[in-house]
Design a protein around this motif. Structure first.
Motif, PDB file in Angstrom:
ATOM      1  N   PHE A  18       8.901   3.979  -2.220  1.00 47.97           N
ATOM      2  CA  PHE A  18       9.446   2.574  -1.886  1.00 47.97           C
ATOM      3  C   PHE A  18       9.878   2.332  -0.519  1.00 47.97           C
ATOM      4  CE2 PHE A  18      13.156  -0.124  -1.755  1.00 47.97           C
ATOM      5  CZ  PHE A  18      12.426  -1.152  -2.415  1.00 47.97           C
ATOM      6  N   LEU A  19      10.343   3.123   0.117  1.00 47.62           N
ATOM      7  CA  LEU A  19      10.781   2.920   1.600  1.00 47.62           C
ATOM      8  C   LEU A  19       9.571   2.600   2.364  1.00 47.62           C
ATOM      9  CD1 LEU A  19      13.498   5.815   2.499  1.00 47.62           C
ATOM     10  CD2 LEU A  19      13.862   3.331   1.387  1.00 47.62           C
ATOM     11  N   PHE A  20       8.447   3.211   1.792  1.00 43.29           N
ATOM     12  CA  PHE A  20       7.215   2.853   2.610  1.00 43.29           C
ATOM     13  C   PHE A  20       6.536   1.513   2.204  1.00 43.29           C
ATOM     14  CE2 PHE A  20       7.141   7.208   4.085  1.00 43.29           C
ATOM     15  CZ  PHE A  20       6.954   7.202   5.350  1.00 43.29           C
ATOM     16  N   GLY A  21       7.208   1.066   1.002  1.00 40.02           N
ATOM     17  CA  GLY A  21       6.503  -0.207   0.426  1.00 40.02           C
ATOM     18  C   GLY A  21       5.486   0.082  -0.662  1.00 40.02           C
ATOM     19  N   THR A  22       5.234   1.264  -1.014  1.00 38.43           N
ATOM     20  CA  THR A  22       4.237   1.635  -2.064  1.00 38.43           C
ATOM     21  C   THR A  22       4.440   1.471  -3.230  1.00 38.43           C
ATOM     22  OG1 THR A  22       4.863   4.041  -2.054  1.00 38.43           O
ATOM     23  CG2 THR A  22       2.959   3.445  -0.334  1.00 38.43           C
ATOM     24  N   THR A  23       3.701   1.020  -4.313  1.00 35.83           N
ATOM     25  CA  THR A  23       4.023   0.662  -5.584  1.00 35.83           C
ATOM     26  C   THR A  23       3.266   1.669  -6.601  1.00 35.83           C
ATOM     27  OG1 THR A  23       2.309  -0.867  -5.703  1.00 35.83           O
ATOM     28  CG2 THR A  23       4.480  -1.406  -5.372  1.00 35.83           C
ATOM     29  N   LEU A  24       3.851   2.168  -7.910  1.00 34.63           N
ATOM     30  CA  LEU A  24       3.218   2.980  -8.683  1.00 34.63           C
ATOM     31  C   LEU A  24       1.714   2.425  -9.091  1.00 34.63           C
ATOM     32  CD1 LEU A  24       3.825   5.374 -10.358  1.00 34.63           C
ATOM     33  CD2 LEU A  24       4.469   4.042 -12.310  1.00 34.63           C
ATOM     34  N   GLY A  25       0.947   3.363  -9.106  1.00 33.63           N
ATOM     35  CA  GLY A  25      -0.395   3.032  -9.494  1.00 33.63           C
ATOM     36  C   GLY A  25      -1.440   2.607  -8.580  1.00 33.63           C
ATOM     37  N   SER A  26      -0.823   2.488  -7.363  1.00 37.11           N
ATOM     38  CA  SER A  26      -1.508   2.335  -5.916  1.00 37.11           C
ATOM     39  C   SER A  26      -1.206   2.789  -4.894  1.00 37.11           C
ATOM     40  CB  SER A  26      -1.416   0.705  -5.851  1.00 37.11           C
ATOM     41  OG  SER A  26      -1.891   0.131  -4.694  1.00 37.11           O
ATOM     42  N   LYS A  27      -1.867   2.984  -3.880  1.00 39.30           N
ATOM     43  CA  LYS A  27      -1.621   3.549  -2.632  1.00 39.30           C
ATOM     44  C   LYS A  27      -1.241   2.383  -1.589  1.00 39.30           C
ATOM     45  CE  LYS A  27      -4.433   7.927  -2.939  1.00 39.30           C
ATOM     46  NZ  LYS A  27      -5.289   8.812  -1.999  1.00 39.30           N
ATOM     47  N   GLU A  28      -1.388   1.355  -2.099  1.00 39.64           N
ATOM     48  CA  GLU A  28      -1.245   0.361  -1.012  1.00 39.64           C
ATOM     49  C   GLU A  28       0.129  -0.112  -0.688  1.00 39.64           C
ATOM     50  OE1 GLU A  28      -3.419  -3.263  -2.354  1.00 39.64           O
ATOM     51  OE2 GLU A  28      -5.238  -2.303  -2.736  1.00 39.64           O
ATOM     52  N   ASN A  29       0.376  -0.485   0.631  1.00 40.49           N
ATOM     53  CA  ASN A  29       1.542  -0.857   1.084  1.00 40.49           C
ATOM     54  C   ASN A  29       1.806  -2.372   0.972  1.00 40.49           C
ATOM     55  OD1 ASN A  29       1.555   1.889   1.395  1.00 40.49           O
ATOM     56  ND2 ASN A  29       2.695   1.683   3.457  1.00 40.49           N
ATOM     57  N   TYR A  30       3.091  -2.811   1.458  1.00 42.60           N
ATOM     58  CA  TYR A  30       3.388  -4.153   1.569  1.00 42.60           C
ATOM     59  C   TYR A  30       2.554  -4.784   2.353  1.00 42.60           C
ATOM     60  CZ  TYR A  30       7.830  -4.599  -0.971  1.00 42.60           C
ATOM     61  OH  TYR A  30       8.872  -4.772  -1.845  1.00 42.60           O
ATOM     62  N   GLY A  31       2.290  -4.217   3.644  1.00 45.08           N
ATOM     63  CA  GLY A  31       1.501  -4.858   4.772  1.00 45.08           C
ATOM     64  C   GLY A  31       0.501  -3.801   5.186  1.00 45.08           C
ATOM     65  N   ILE A  32       0.380  -2.641   4.774  1.00 47.24           N
ATOM     66  CA  ILE A  32      -0.532  -1.486   5.318  1.00 47.24           C
ATOM     67  C   ILE A  32      -1.725  -1.457   4.432  1.00 47.24           C
ATOM     68  CG2 ILE A  32      -0.708   0.817   6.374  1.00 47.24           C
ATOM     69  CD1 ILE A  32       2.322   0.736   6.485  1.00 47.24           C
ATOM     70  N   GLU A  33      -2.762  -1.580   4.900  1.00 45.34           N
ATOM     71  CA  GLU A  33      -3.790  -1.519   3.998  1.00 45.34           C
ATOM     72  C   GLU A  33      -4.071   0.091   3.476  1.00 45.34           C
ATOM     73  OE1 GLU A  33      -7.291  -3.162   5.729  1.00 45.34           O
ATOM     74  OE2 GLU A  33      -6.492  -5.048   5.731  1.00 45.34           O
TER      75      GLU A  33
END
Length: 524
Positions: free
Chosen positions: A474-489
């Protein structure tokens, strides 16, 4: 630099912080200030203070939904908990393109230690190179940064699965050594180091106090608890009785028979012992023995247990408790040579340097001597099970993912070692056990706790470590079910590289490949 603002944000990090939870690292830098150091090193010199604070993660302008102004919103932001948003990351990358000729410049920290600087650089999607001479730092950084970025929150399921597998196996193999009576669940065993009195030859348990539970709430409820040493010169030993009651005057326990102060029946003070049977003073030079033939033994004097979901209670050791210890000693004698041959028990020496060698004065000259026999049995059994799990995990997962899972099992084991040794101690004020690494030195405690190895030790440590993984994601902004970040592809595994290396030899890094060196050098 907005020093006043950053000081306020660093203040929040003094409490719980997932990034600090994986493994003890004494000089870990605050994330808030590390983030500011990274951005200040990369952004143009003419960026306004307002823009700089915004890119750090502070709110800008006015929130018209809540009606709060910028100052009120700033006070609510805890930077270390706040991943930079996609908009902020894009703006930082735009600035980097302008200044460095690349949207994701490469940042090097060759003295990375606990990893605060590379952690914050990675949160902005920059290319990160981190290294340290200490392998503990390297492993911790991999667990806190590399694995959450590579595998995302989905790895949590696999970590939990194998933490549980090790715990279930430990329950089967260690149950006989930690018996409980029907309706009771034993959690803790409290031990005192002992020495034989040179005058009357009695076995003397050494303790600066005999408290078991002196928490404020227990005092009000009549549950203050301690043991009272009872001289037994005929059998050359000290027995104990349990004392329980309300808080009396000062630090006394009020009972039907009067008042008892567990601080007045001490058997050691400032390293000098006293025999309750004959009153003989036992000199510290006699108790200390910087050799393999230590004069110190140990004696179980109390057991902590629960009935159902009730509060922790205490009792004087009973026959079944002593039987579990005897069985463990027999098992140790049977398995010790095998463990030595497999290098599961090491004879590596403890430090000789006087600054770190206090434990050698009490016979702990090799690391395995930090544990009593049943603690050693518990921890070595965990090691055997983890080694068995390694084969199964490596057959089920691709190499890097198997390494990630095994690293987290190792971190759980590290915490078990930290909690379950003769260097940990019992905190009667709460009451609970404290880790050996609580202070900046390793010290022997006259009284120390042992935690039930069948379930409680591994379970508690497993929860503490594995439950840090998803919050780190979460501190990196990742969400469950995805390797995608808030702003990092989708994360490019090449964008973070952590090495075990000395900063005086960085030949593993190609020439002209680093845009900025951002570091906090070692104090040495």
């Amino acid at each position: 630099m907005p020093v006043q603002l950053l000081n306020e944000k660093v203040y929040y990090e003094h409490g719980g912080n997932t990034f600090k939870g994986l493994h003890r690292w004494y000089s870990r830098k605050p994330l808030s200030f590390s983030r500011a150091s990274v951005l200040a090193s990369l952004l143009p010199a003419d960026v306004t203070m307002e823009e700089f604070e915004y890119l750090l993660g502070m709110h800008k302008g006015k929130d018209f939904k809540s009606g709060k102004n910028s100052k009120q919103m700033k006070e609510e932001v805890k930077l270390y908990k706040t991943p930079p948003t996609a908009v902020r990351i894009k703006k930082v990358h735009d600035y980097c393109q302008q200044i460095w000729g690349t949207r994701t410049p490469t940042v090097l920290d060759a003295f990375a230690g606990g990893g605060s600087i590379p952690f914050e650089a990675a949160r902005y999607g920059l290319n990160v190179l981190a290294s340290d001479l200490n392998p503990v730092a390297v492993v911790t950084m991999k667990a806190a940064m590399e694995y959450p970025l590579k595998f995302g929150p989905d790895l949590q399921h696999d970590i939990d699965k194998w933490v549980k597998w090790v715990g279930d196996e430990a329950e089967k193999r260690l149950a006989e050594f930690f018996p409980s009576l029907p309706g009771e669940t034993v959690q803790n065993y409290l031990w005192a180091h002992t020495v034989v009195c040179p005058n009357c030859e009695s076995v003397v348990p050494l303790s600066p106090n005999w408290w078991l539970n002196k928490s404020p709430s227990a005092g009000k409820k009549g549950n203050w608890c301690a043991v009272k040493p009872i001289p037994n010169p005929e059998n050359k030993r000290i027995d104990f009785e349990l004392v329980k009651g309300k808080k009396g005057k000062g630090t006394t326990i009020q009972t039907d028979d009067g008042e008892y102060d567990p601080d007045t029946t001490t058997t050691i003070s400032r390293g000098t012992g006293k025999c309750p049977n004959c009153g003989n003073v036992i000199d510290n030079n006699y108790i200390c023995s910087p050799s393999k033939e230590s004069k110190l033994g140990h004696q179980l004097y109390a057991v902590g247990y629960k009935k159902g979901k009730g509060n922790l209670e205490f009792k004087i050791p009973r026959e079944c408790d002593l039987e579990g210890i005897n069985l463990a000693e027999i098992k140790i004698s049977e398995k010790f040579n095998e463990w030595e041959s497999l290098n599961l028990v090491s004879h590596e020496s403890t430090p000789i340097n006087p600054q770190y060698s206090m434990i050698r004065n009490y016979g702990i000259v090799e690391w395995y001597q930090c544990f009593n026999p049943r603690q050693l049995l518990t921890l070595t059994t965990y090691l055997e099970i983890i080694n068995e799990s390694k084969i199964l995990i490596q057959s089920e997962y691709e190499w890097e993912k198997s390494q990630a899972i095994l690293t987290y099992l190792s971190l759980v084991f590290d915490r078990c070692v930290d909690l379950n040794s003769k260097l940990s101690h019992w905190d009667a004020g709460h009451p609970l056990y404290r880790r050996a690494s609580t202070t900046h030195s390793l010290n022997i405690f006259w009284c120390y706790p042992e935690t039930t190895g069948t379930w409680r030790l591994w379970q508690k440590c497993g929860e503490a470590v594995s439950e840090d993984y998803s919050p780190l994601c979460f501190l990196f902004g990742t969400t469950l079910g995805s390797k995608e970040n808030y702003g990092i592809e989708i994360h490019d595994s090449k964008s973070i590289k952590i090495d075990s290396a000395s900063a005086d030899n960085l030949t593993h890094i190609p020439d002209n490949s680093v845009d900025a060196v951002i570091t906090d050098p070692p104090y040495y």
